[in-house]
Each structure stands twice: as C-alpha cells, then as structure tokens.
Motif scaffolding. Structure first.
Motif, PDB file in Angstrom:
ATOM      1  N   ASP A  20       9.128  -4.840 -15.438  1.00 52.24           N
ATOM      2  CA  ASP A  20       9.334  -4.311 -16.166  1.00 52.24           C
ATOM      3  C   ASP A  20       9.885  -3.077 -15.970  1.00 52.24           C
ATOM      4  OD1 ASP A  20       7.351  -2.428 -15.206  1.00 52.24           O
ATOM      5  OD2 ASP A  20       6.179  -2.084 -16.928  1.00 52.24           O
ATOM      6  N   ASP A  21      10.227  -2.746 -14.700  1.00 47.30           N
ATOM      7  CA  ASP A  21      11.399  -2.134 -13.777  1.00 47.30           C
ATOM      8  C   ASP A  21      10.642  -0.759 -14.094  1.00 47.30           C
ATOM      9  OD1 ASP A  21      14.102  -1.537 -12.608  1.00 47.30           O
ATOM     10  OD2 ASP A  21      14.787  -0.983 -13.655  1.00 47.30           O
ATOM     11  N   SER A  22       9.837  -0.729 -13.346  1.00 55.48           N
ATOM     12  CA  SER A  22       8.755   1.230 -13.950  1.00 55.48           C
ATOM     13  C   SER A  22       8.603   1.257 -12.394  1.00 55.48           C
ATOM     14  CB  SER A  22       7.762   1.421 -14.529  1.00 55.48           C
ATOM     15  OG  SER A  22       6.348   0.295 -14.310  1.00 55.48           O
ATOM     16  N   PHE A  23       8.226   2.639 -12.422  1.00 53.54           N
ATOM     17  CA  PHE A  23       7.797   3.137 -11.712  1.00 53.54           C
ATOM     18  C   PHE A  23       6.574   4.117 -11.566  1.00 53.54           C
ATOM     19  CE2 PHE A  23      12.593   2.842 -10.896  1.00 53.54           C
ATOM     20  CZ  PHE A  23      12.440   1.830  -9.745  1.00 53.54           C
ATOM     21  N   PHE A  24       5.779   3.790 -10.382  1.00 54.50           N
ATOM     22  CA  PHE A  24       5.028   4.852 -10.239  1.00 54.50           C
ATOM     23  C   PHE A  24       4.616   5.275  -8.545  1.00 54.50           C
ATOM     24  CE2 PHE A  24       1.904   2.981 -13.295  1.00 54.50           C
ATOM     25  CZ  PHE A  24       1.508   4.504 -13.752  1.00 54.50           C
ATOM     26  N   LEU A  25       4.323   7.111  -8.542  1.00 54.91           N
ATOM     27  CA  LEU A  25       4.726   8.039  -7.748  1.00 54.91           C
ATOM     28  C   LEU A  25       2.848   8.135  -7.205  1.00 54.91           C
ATOM     29  CD1 LEU A  25       7.806   9.582  -7.494  1.00 54.91           C
ATOM     30  CD2 LEU A  25       7.262   7.179  -7.384  1.00 54.91           C
TER      31      LEU A  25
ATOM     32  N   ILE B 268       4.626  14.435  -3.055  1.00 57.02           N
ATOM     33  CA  ILE B 268       5.031  12.784  -3.115  1.00 57.02           C
ATOM     34  C   ILE B 268       4.483  11.851  -1.953  1.00 57.02           C
ATOM     35  CG2 ILE B 268       6.362  10.482  -3.866  1.00 57.02           C
ATOM     36  CD1 ILE B 268       5.535  12.695  -6.471  1.00 57.02           C
ATOM     37  N   THR B 269       3.546  11.295  -2.214  1.00 52.14           N
ATOM     38  CA  THR B 269       3.390  10.772  -1.255  1.00 52.14           C
ATOM     39  C   THR B 269       3.451   8.714  -0.538  1.00 52.14           C
ATOM     40  OG1 THR B 269       0.605  10.999  -1.760  1.00 52.14           O
ATOM     41  CG2 THR B 269       1.360  12.414  -0.393  1.00 52.14           C
ATOM     42  N   GLY B 270       3.928   8.432  -1.808  1.00 57.16           N
ATOM     43  CA  GLY B 270       4.109   7.186  -1.729  1.00 57.16           C
ATOM     44  C   GLY B 270       4.459   6.685  -3.473  1.00 57.16           C
ATOM     45  N   ALA B 271       5.268   5.075  -4.002  1.00 56.04           N
ATOM     46  CA  ALA B 271       5.801   4.567  -4.637  1.00 56.04           C
ATOM     47  C   ALA B 271       5.556   3.270  -4.160  1.00 56.04           C
ATOM     48  CB  ALA B 271       7.324   5.429  -3.573  1.00 56.04           C
ATOM     49  N   THR B 272       5.696   3.002  -5.839  1.00 51.31           N
ATOM     50  CA  THR B 272       5.524   1.880  -5.901  1.00 51.31           C
ATOM     51  C   THR B 272       6.273   0.951  -6.666  1.00 51.31           C
ATOM     52  OG1 THR B 272       4.318  -0.867  -5.659  1.00 51.31           O
ATOM     53  CG2 THR B 272       3.759   1.652  -7.727  1.00 51.31           C
TER      54      THR B 272
ATOM     55  N   ILE C 260      -4.405  11.814  -1.975  1.00 49.97           N
ATOM     56  CA  ILE C 260      -3.770  10.295  -2.332  1.00 49.97           C
ATOM     57  C   ILE C 260      -2.633   9.471  -0.941  1.00 49.97           C
ATOM     58  CG2 ILE C 260      -2.816   8.155  -4.371  1.00 49.97           C
ATOM     59  CD1 ILE C 260      -4.069  10.122  -5.727  1.00 49.97           C
ATOM     60  N   GLU C 261      -2.778   9.192  -0.503  1.00 47.64           N
ATOM     61  CA  GLU C 261      -1.413   8.189   0.321  1.00 47.64           C
ATOM     62  C   GLU C 261      -0.702   7.730   0.395  1.00 47.64           C
ATOM     63  OE1 GLU C 261      -0.584  10.314   2.768  1.00 47.64           O
ATOM     64  OE2 GLU C 261      -1.592  11.638   3.188  1.00 47.64           O
ATOM     65  N   GLY C 262      -0.905   6.858  -0.722  1.00 48.00           N
ATOM     66  CA  GLY C 262      -0.615   4.906  -0.261  1.00 48.00           C
ATOM     67  C   GLY C 262      -0.288   4.490  -2.053  1.00 48.00           C
ATOM     68  N   ILE C 263       0.177   3.875  -3.114  1.00 45.24           N
ATOM     69  CA  ILE C 263      -0.165   2.796  -3.726  1.00 45.24           C
ATOM     70  C   ILE C 263       0.852   1.495  -3.860  1.00 45.24           C
ATOM     71  CG2 ILE C 263       1.811   3.960  -4.990  1.00 45.24           C
ATOM     72  CD1 ILE C 263       0.602   4.288  -7.729  1.00 45.24           C
ATOM     73  N   THR C 264       0.842   1.085  -4.227  1.00 48.56           N
ATOM     74  CA  THR C 264       0.688  -0.717  -4.839  1.00 48.56           C
ATOM     75  C   THR C 264       0.785  -1.296  -6.077  1.00 48.56           C
ATOM     76  OG1 THR C 264       2.060  -2.428  -3.466  1.00 48.56           O
ATOM     77  CG2 THR C 264      -0.429  -2.152  -2.889  1.00 48.56           C
ATOM     78  N   ASN C 265       1.454  -1.671  -6.368  1.00 48.42           N
ATOM     79  CA  ASN C 265       1.583  -3.146  -7.888  1.00 48.42           C
ATOM     80  C   ASN C 265       0.872  -4.206  -7.533  1.00 48.42           C
ATOM     81  OD1 ASN C 265       2.953  -4.467  -9.341  1.00 48.42           O
ATOM     82  ND2 ASN C 265       2.407  -2.850 -11.286  1.00 48.42           N
ATOM     83  N   PHE C 266       0.084  -4.506  -8.359  1.00 47.69           N
ATOM     84  CA  PHE C 266      -0.032  -6.092  -8.439  1.00 47.69           C
ATOM     85  C   PHE C 266      -0.404  -6.299  -9.758  1.00 47.69           C
ATOM     86  CE2 PHE C 266      -4.260  -3.701  -8.227  1.00 47.69           C
ATOM     87  CZ  PHE C 266      -5.044  -4.913  -9.497  1.00 47.69           C
ATOM     88  N   ASN C 267      -0.040  -7.750  -9.695  1.00 46.93           N
ATOM     89  CA  ASN C 267      -0.056  -8.268 -11.190  1.00 46.93           C
ATOM     90  C   ASN C 267       0.794  -8.314 -12.346  1.00 46.93           C
ATOM     91  OD1 ASN C 267      -1.534 -10.226 -10.229  1.00 46.93           O
ATOM     92  ND2 ASN C 267      -3.494  -9.779 -10.210  1.00 46.93           N
ATOM     93  N   GLY C 268       1.407  -7.589 -11.561  1.00 43.18           N
ATOM     94  CA  GLY C 268       2.649  -6.377 -12.990  1.00 43.18           C
ATOM     95  C   GLY C 268       2.141  -4.949 -13.880  1.00 43.18           C
ATOM     96  N   GLY C 269       0.479  -4.939 -14.263  1.00 43.11           N
ATOM     97  CA  GLY C 269       0.100  -3.818 -14.970  1.00 43.11           C
ATOM     98  C   GLY C 269      -0.988  -2.856 -14.304  1.00 43.11           C
ATOM     99  N   GLY C 270      -1.512  -3.865 -12.934  1.00 49.05           N
ATOM    100  CA  GLY C 270      -2.414  -3.351 -11.823  1.00 49.05           C
ATOM    101  C   GLY C 270      -1.656  -2.165 -10.692  1.00 49.05           C
ATOM    102  N   ASN C 271      -2.921  -1.769 -10.104  1.00 50.41           N
ATOM    103  CA  ASN C 271      -2.355  -1.384  -8.914  1.00 50.41           C
ATOM    104  C   ASN C 271      -3.106  -0.852  -7.932  1.00 50.41           C
ATOM    105  OD1 ASN C 271       0.730  -0.093  -9.196  1.00 50.41           O
ATOM    106  ND2 ASN C 271      -0.570   0.314 -11.232  1.00 50.41           N
ATOM    107  N   TYR C 272      -3.170  -0.443  -6.668  1.00 47.99           N
ATOM    108  CA  TYR C 272      -4.389   0.184  -6.229  1.00 47.99           C
ATOM    109  C   TYR C 272      -3.481   0.932  -5.351  1.00 47.99           C
ATOM    110  CZ  TYR C 272      -6.569  -5.045  -5.084  1.00 47.99           C
ATOM    111  OH  TYR C 272      -6.781  -5.709  -5.105  1.00 47.99           O
TER     112      TYR C 272
END
Length: 270
Positions: A209-214, A200-204, A258-270
């Motif tokens: 909706d109180d969900s997570f992406f790693l 695992i290299t990143g989390a958001t 992949i080294e990083g992840i961040t959420n935007f506008n609810g359903g979107g991610n970079y």
C-alpha cells in the motif's frame, strides 16, 4: 538493553486524517538468542528474521528462525567492519547494511555495505560493495555528542534509491536523505523533514500500500511508531501528507528502546 525480545503486531484501519489507528495482536514472539546482544536492524527474508548487533560486534548478520527464535546461521562480511551498524534494507537482489551511527556527529566515514542476496543465502562468508556518503548540509564535524542532527539509524530502499532517516538529537526531527544504490561516494541529498518529537531508530516500507512505519523513542524513553500513509503528494517529500504518531507505552512500557522494524505479509510487522 537487558531484555532483547522480538514482538509482532498487525495494523488495521490506519487513518492519519481521522487521527486514530488500530494496532492489533501486539504480542511477544520470543527472546532473541544470546549472540544478539544489541539488536538493531531487522529484515524478513524467505520467512527468516535477519538482524545484527549495534556497534562493537564483528561484521556479522544473524539468521533466526521466525517461529522458534533459534539462531540458524551467522554470516560474516569479510571485508567490512562494524563501526556502528544501525539498520538493514533490501531490494530484489541485494541487502544493504547501514554503518552510519554517528553519536558524536563527527564521523567522516559514513557508509552502507551492499551484499548479494544469492551470496547471503548460500554462504556463511560474503564480500560487500561499499557506498560512502556525507550529508550535503553538514559543515561542522567537531564532537557534538547528543547535540546535533546528523546521526541516523533508519534505512530503506524506495524508488530504486536508498533513503536514510536521521535521528536528530538536537531538534528531535527526522530528516530524509537519498543516495544512489550503486557503489561509490555521494553527497546525501535532503528531500524531506518532519517534526516527530523524538528519536527515529528504524524504518520499513509496505510495498502493498506504499505506506511507511518508523520506530523510535522519546527523550523520556516512551517508545512510539510513526505511520506515513500512501496519501501524500507525488515526489520525494515523504511527509507531504503528514504523519500519525502512535505511542507504545501501554504495550511496552516506559524505558523500552525499539531499534528495528520490518514488514511482513502486508499488514504485519516485527
């Protein structure tokens, strides 16, 4: 990595209990500026992308235009060093920088830098508070390169605490530890664990909706996402409801890290 590219994607109809997911509109946004030699953490603040380099760079955060990819500002943390910066997190008033990369498993100076968002937005040189910690269950601090469970590259703020997700090189699980957000020294408490079969290299965290992406990659260099839905038991055990693992081999190919992840506008991610 030779290529440092930012991607975006949307997530629709995530359902780990049915064992499927839909990742839509996965697309390349832009190549990152040359100053970003090894991007690691990601945040989106006021519509701008914030990142930093991994170990070896100065103690800098970089602010990037989310449309053009142009470097807008470099913000220096005057009282910090970048021994091995790995991830970024935020709350309403602060940005947190995880200096806890621990490739050999022998670091005794793990720390998180905490800076005011108001300083970050208005200055190009800021000072940080320091949060120091060690893992409550680590007893061996000898050099154990690539064969231990006390490396970490992922950080979030959740329920007014800092959560650290480990990058277990020995057993390919991820453990979740929590520490307070206040400056001081702490023993990080282990609260959850999952056998994700990778690094695992990143989390958001998606507050809507109180969900997570790693994000992470396997030992044969296949990038993947881990989705943790809101359908879990109350309490600290984030993996109590299980998780869904999503390969990105078709989107990114084998060999992408992949080294990083961040959420935007609810359903979107970079």
């Amino acid at each position: 990595m030779e290529f440092k590219i930012l991607f975006s994607f949307l997530v629709l109809a995530m359902n780990p209990f049915l064992g499927h997911s839909q990742i839509k509109n996965f697309k390349e946004k832009f190549e990152l500026p040359s100053e970003i030699k090894e991007t690691s953490g990601l945040l989106l603040i006021d519509g701008k992308i914030i990142t930093h380099n991994d170990r070896g760079d100065a103690a800098n955060l970089y602010e990037i235009d989310s449309l053009s990819g142009n470097l807008l500002r470099t913000i220096r943390i005057t009282n910090a060093t970048n021994e091995d910066w790995e991830d970024l997190a935020e709350d309403e008033n602060h940005i947190y920088i995880g200096d806890f990369g621990n490739n050999d498993g022998n670091r005794t100076n793990l720390r998180i830098y905490k800076i005011l968002k108001s300083d970050f937005k208005n200055k190009t040189a800021v000072t940080a508070e320091r949060i120091s910690f060690g893992y409550e269950d680590q007893t061996n601090f000898s050099n154990q390169k690539n064969n231990h469970n006390f490396d970490a590259e992922a950080l979030i703020v959740y329920n007014n605490e800092l959560l650290i997700f480990t990058k277990n090189r020995q057993n390919l699980k991820t453990n979740v530890y929590k520490i307070p957000k206040e400056s001081g020294g702490y023993a990080a408490k282990k609260i959850s664990s999952a056998n994700i079969g990778g690094l695992i290299t990143g989390a958001t965290h998606n507050k809507e909706d109180d969900s997570f992406f790693l994000c992470g990659y396997s030992t044969n260099s296949i990038p993947f996402l881990i989705y943790v839905s809101e359908n879990r038991a109350p309490g600290d055990d984030l993996f109590s409801g299980g998780f869904l693992k999503i390969s990105l081999q078709n989107e990114l190919g084998q060999g992408s890290q992949i080294e990083g992840i961040t959420n935007f506008n609810g359903g979107g991610n970079y």
